[in-house]
Design a protein around this motif. Structure first.
Motif, mmCIF file in Angstrom:
data_model
loop_
_atom_site.group_PDB
_atom_site.id
_atom_site.type_symbol
_atom_site.label_atom_id
_atom_site.label_comp_id
_atom_site.label_asym_id
_atom_site.label_seq_id
_atom_site.Cartn_x
_atom_site.Cartn_y
_atom_site.Cartn_z
ATOM 1 N N CYS A 77 0.829 -1.211 0.000
ATOM 2 C CA CYS A 77 0.000 0.000 0.000
ATOM 3 C C CYS A 77 0.861 1.259 0.000
ATOM 4 O O CYS A 77 1.786 1.399 0.814
ATOM 5 C CB CYS A 77 -0.919 0.014 1.218
ATOM 6 S SG CYS A 77 -2.012 -1.413 1.323
ATOM 7 N N ASN A 78 0.517 2.191 -0.881
ATOM 8 C CA ASN A 78 1.129 3.515 -0.860
ATOM 9 C C ASN A 78 0.367 4.451 0.074
ATOM 10 O O ASN A 78 0.939 5.330 0.690
ATOM 11 C CB ASN A 78 1.144 4.128 -2.264
ATOM 12 C CG ASN A 78 2.091 3.377 -3.187
ATOM 13 O OD1 ASN A 78 3.191 3.020 -2.790
ATOM 14 N ND2 ASN A 78 1.660 3.139 -4.417
ATOM 15 N N ASP B 207 -8.256 0.191 -4.156
ATOM 16 C CA ASP B 207 -7.145 1.101 -4.406
ATOM 17 C C ASP B 207 -5.953 0.291 -4.919
ATOM 18 O O ASP B 207 -6.128 -0.797 -5.452
ATOM 19 C CB ASP B 207 -6.809 1.929 -3.167
ATOM 20 C CG ASP B 207 -6.426 1.065 -1.964
ATOM 21 O OD1 ASP B 207 -6.013 -0.089 -2.170
ATOM 22 O OD2 ASP B 207 -6.539 1.537 -0.826
ATOM 23 N N GLU B 208 -4.737 0.772 -4.704
ATOM 24 C CA GLU B 208 -3.586 0.091 -5.287
ATOM 25 C C GLU B 208 -3.210 -1.194 -4.570
ATOM 26 O O GLU B 208 -2.409 -1.987 -5.072
ATOM 27 C CB GLU B 208 -2.374 1.043 -5.321
ATOM 28 C CG GLU B 208 -1.579 1.152 -4.026
ATOM 29 C CD GLU B 208 -2.267 1.995 -2.963
ATOM 30 O OE1 GLU B 208 -1.757 2.064 -1.843
ATOM 31 O OE2 GLU B 208 -3.313 2.599 -3.265
ATOM 32 N N CYS B 209 -3.792 -1.447 -3.378
ATOM 33 C CA CYS B 209 -3.360 -2.617 -2.622
ATOM 34 C C CYS B 209 -4.491 -3.324 -1.895
ATOM 35 O O CYS B 209 -4.329 -4.470 -1.473
ATOM 36 C CB CYS B 209 -2.301 -2.222 -1.597
ATOM 37 S SG CYS B 209 -2.941 -1.171 -0.263
ATOM 38 N N ASN C 170 -6.145 -0.469 -8.531
ATOM 39 C CA ASN C 170 -5.847 0.719 -9.333
ATOM 40 C C ASN C 170 -4.385 1.126 -9.179
ATOM 41 O O ASN C 170 -3.821 1.037 -8.124
ATOM 42 C CB ASN C 170 -6.741 1.877 -8.892
ATOM 43 C CG ASN C 170 -8.202 1.553 -9.146
ATOM 44 O OD1 ASN C 170 -8.630 1.488 -10.274
ATOM 45 N ND2 ASN C 170 -8.971 1.332 -8.082
ATOM 46 N N LYS D 68 -3.826 -7.326 -2.311
ATOM 47 C CA LYS D 68 -2.948 -7.504 -3.463
ATOM 48 C C LYS D 68 -1.844 -8.501 -3.129
ATOM 49 O O LYS D 68 -1.254 -8.468 -2.054
ATOM 50 C CB LYS D 68 -2.340 -6.158 -3.866
ATOM 51 C CG LYS D 68 -1.538 -6.214 -5.162
ATOM 52 C CD LYS D 68 -1.039 -4.835 -5.549
ATOM 53 C CE LYS D 68 -0.266 -4.882 -6.860
ATOM 54 N NZ LYS D 68 0.229 -3.553 -7.260
#
Length: 747
Positions: free
Chosen positions: A141-142, A682-684, A747, A714
């Motif tokens: 995660c960012n 989201d990204e993770c 994403n 993820k």
């Protein structure tokens, strides 16, 4: 300034020559850059100020670097960062490395992997292509969540020990806790997940699944430990053993083998599931239940394709229990078939089809005695030939042998059919009209055993030659002053066939499913198969309107035959048929389709359907309206009116989506189905919350609520809950099903 640059250059060259003149076992030269380079009394090189060590593609930077010539070690007393040959970055408060930078220790390590994932730990030990991290935390995660004064990722994995293998590209973790929003939600003594850097398939353990079941005071547990075999570039196997134990129940096991292979011109897949009880006391039966599902599709050569499918199970509801989401769970029977398709055998557009099929009842309380076996079903289409006077000719040959153990009231015990269907077509354009002559000639031989006729089972051989002839005349036109560019096409069709009704001697094996539509009415034989043939003499009148955005078709027919099999079976009680219409509009963000069936004899609308779709800036709206009625002696005996609606939003704040759906019964004024869903990816991290309510018109039936939650992580997988919306009396234990996940969703 110039003298300073010259002095630095001389220091670098001198040190480089010193290193290359020393004998060592490392293939890469070590380069050191700094604002100031000096030596202490032990001949250790001390680099200060923007110091940098380079060995091939590996680089260390820090404000202070000490290199020991005797030990061939690099000491890093201050904060530093290290980049390996794969663009992974390491940050530490201090540490040391061997000269080749393949071995070292890093304290207070922070690792930024090439894909953006991070690993943070108390200490990291680097051994060539392996990192061993103590007190490690991993997260892809960012984004960060602020909880009190603490910033943390949305989710993370914490391990007492974490080993990242760059060769096998797996992440091995010992005593692992998963935290979501900094709350512990999962523990495993040992966990193996694919490395976030992994691009290719690798063999190894996948994420395990552990479920706990509580019943009264007893606790039972189910554990799944999937293992993935990357057999070769084109073959893979996933083996998933599931072990149930505890709670005072007999132990049982389930073993699933999922095999996939890419072959020349196709693929092969096999799914075998076996339930075992070999750990039960006083049990010598290792196989309890099982199923096997196969699918093979391959090109035998440039002209032939082979397709084999099979689905077998030891009990009728086994697949439903094991995999309720599989479409086979809802089939009335399981099919096993072998099909060979041939193309371009004698000419470019001919086709051969050879099929062998058998079935196994999958639902209800029926047995297989009345289900058919097809051995074989063969068709050969000669393709199109052009005869004299531009008449197109086509012949379709067909043979089947269908049998069952026990005949039914409508089906014989066995039946064989050999048929030839000759099709003729000639199209001309004259007098501004397109004139199309069509003809089908069916020559069929049936051999039937034990067909029930007037309460008695009879066997017979039956031959018929059955022609159907049609003539179509259409005249398209448009108006010069019409700015909408509408094209109008009136059409008249005459269809003639013998008025002989279909014989009861023939078992109807392929003409049972039919529909009354504009498209179907334009066919010479309106039955789906050829066991039943259309004995109609009719006149079709149709009218079409179309342009770039609009399409509309209307049709009505008049039946001259008194005993038309198809006409009256489709609810047309008079010779003048129902009036059919279809109107579709597609423009900008709106798509709509309306079709109706109007009984012109009884003057009422039998059915109408409206589909409306609108793509707005907030999302997509879909509405489907259905209205169906039927009358007997001026009395409406059935009346159905429903509205099916759905809204699916576009992305909200980049990551969220909302959808809402329902089925409203306009007659009973009740939502028989309704639901709302929320999705965040989201990204993770991803979460799906789905709520659905089923309502019933009967007063004694309570609505059924279904609430499920699915969390997705993820590189790890997804976990979906059982129904969370149950009453106190229907309480059930929450089970979490482990589901594989496509990382492209993030994403």
């Amino acid at each position: 300034m110039t003298n300073l640059l010259v002095r630095r250059f001389i220091i670098i060259i001198t040190f480089f020559l010193f290193l290359t003149s020393t004998k060592h076992n490392y293939g890469q030269e070590l380069l050191i850059f700094a604002d100031d380079i000096s030596y202490d009394k032990n001949e250790n090189l001390i680099a200060k100020g923007k110091a940098k060590v380079i060995n091939g593609d590996k680089i260390i930077t820090s404000e202070l670097i000490i290199y020991s010539k005797t030990k061939e070690e690099i000491t890093l007393p201050l904060e530093f960062n290290f980049k390996d040959e794969n663009n992974n970055y390491y940050y530490g408060s201090n540490g040391f490395f061997k000269k080749n930078l393949d071995y070292g220790n890093i304290n207070d390590v922070k690792i930024l992997l090439e894909d953006g994932s991070r690993i943070v730990g108390k200490k990291a030990k680097r051994i060539k292509n392996i990192d061993l991290i103590t007190k490690a935390v991993y997260s892809p995660c960012n984004s960060r969540i602020k909880i009190s004064n603490f910033l943390c990722p949305i989710w993370q994995l914490e391990g007492e020990k974490m080993l990242h293998d760059y060769d096998t590209l797996f992440l091995y973790q010992k005593h692992t806790k998963m935290r979501v929003l900094n709350l512990p939600v999962f523990y495993s003594p040992y966990l193996v997940t694919p490395s976030p850097l992994r691009k290719d398939r690798k063999s190894g353990f996948l994420t395990p699944s552990v479920n706990l079941f509580f019943f009264d005071t007893k606790i039972s547990q189910s554990t799944s430990l999937p293992y993935y075999f990357n057999i070769s570039e084109d073959r893979e196997l996933t083996f998933t053993p599931t072990i149930n134990y505890g709670g005072g129940i007999d132990s049982s096991q389930r073993f699933n083998f999922d095999y996939n292979q890419i072959i020349s011109g196709g693929y092969l897949s096999t799914n075998l599931t076996v339930d075992s009880t070999f750990e039960n006391e006083n049990s010598d039966k290792w196989l309890k239940e099982g199923s096997i599902i196969n699918n093979l599709n391959t090109n035998l050569n440039e002209k032939f394709n082979l397709n084999i499918t099979s689905a077998l199970q030891t009990s009728k509801d086994y697949i439903q229990q094991v995999n309720p989401n599989d479409e086979l769970s809802y089939a009335s029977s399981l099919t096993s078939s072998l099909e060979i398709n041939g193309y371009n055998l004698n000419k470019i557009d001919d086709r051969l089809r050879l099929n062998i099929s058998t079935y196994q009842i999958n639902q209800n309380n029926e047995d297989n005695k009345t289900t058919p076996t097809i051995l074989p079903f063969a068709t050969y289409n000669t393709g199109s030939y052009e005869l004299k006077n531009k008449v197109k000719y086509n012949n379709n040959y067909e043979f089947y042998n269908i049998f069952r153990d026990v005949p039914t009231d409508i089906h014989s015990k066995s039946q064989r059919k050999l048929s030839s269907t000759i099709s003729l077509n000639k199209e001309t354009i004259d007098y501004g009209s397109k004139i199309n002559f069509r003809a089908n000639v069916y020559n069929q031989l049936f051999d039937t055993e034990n067909k029930k006729i007037n309460g008695n089972f009879q066997s017979s051989t039956y031959f018929r030659s059955f022609p159907i002839i049609g003539l179509d005349i259409s005249t398209p036109f448009r108006f010069k002053s019409d700015n909408n560019n509408l094209i109008y096409t009136p059409q008249i069709s005459f269809v003639v066939s013998p008025g002989i009704s279909n014989s009861e001697k023939i078992s109807n094996e392929d003409s049972s499913v039919n529909s009354y539509t504009i498209e179907n009415n334009n066919s010479l034989n309106r039955f789906t198969g050829t066991d039943k043939l259309d004995n109609s003499k009719r006149l079709n009148l149709s009218f079409n309107i179309n342009n770039e955005y609009l399409g509309a078709s209307f049709l009505q027919s008049y039946e001259f035959t008194d005993n038309s099999n198809y006409h009256y079976s489709q609810g047309n009680e008079k010779k003048l048929s129902d009036f059919l219409g279809i109107i579709s509009i597609s423009k900008d963000n709106i798509n709509s389709n309306y079709d109706f069936r109007y009984d012109s004899n009884e003057n009422y609308l039998k059915s109408q359907k409206l589909n409306l779709g609108y793509n707005s800036y907030i999302g997509n709206f879909d509405f489907n309206y259905l209205d169906q009625k039927s009358k007997v002696d001026e009395i409406i005996v059935s009346d159905l009116e429903t509205l099916n609606y759905e809204f699916k939003s576009k992305k909200i704040n980049k990551f969220s989506e909302i959808s809402y759906f329902g089925l409203y019964d306009l007659k009973n004024e009740i939502n028989t189905e309704s639901g709302v869903s929320y999705s965040y990816f989201d990204e993770c991290f991803g979460v799906n919350i789905d709520f659905k309510r089923n309502s019933y018109t009967e007063d004694n039936l309570k609505p059924q609520d279904i609430l499920t939650v699915m969390f997705s992580f993820k590189n790890v997988g997804s976990y979906k809950s059982t129904n969370l919306a149950v009453s106190e009396n229907d309480k059930q234990d929450i089970e979490w099903e482990n589901i594989s996940l496509d990382n492209d969703l993030f994403n």
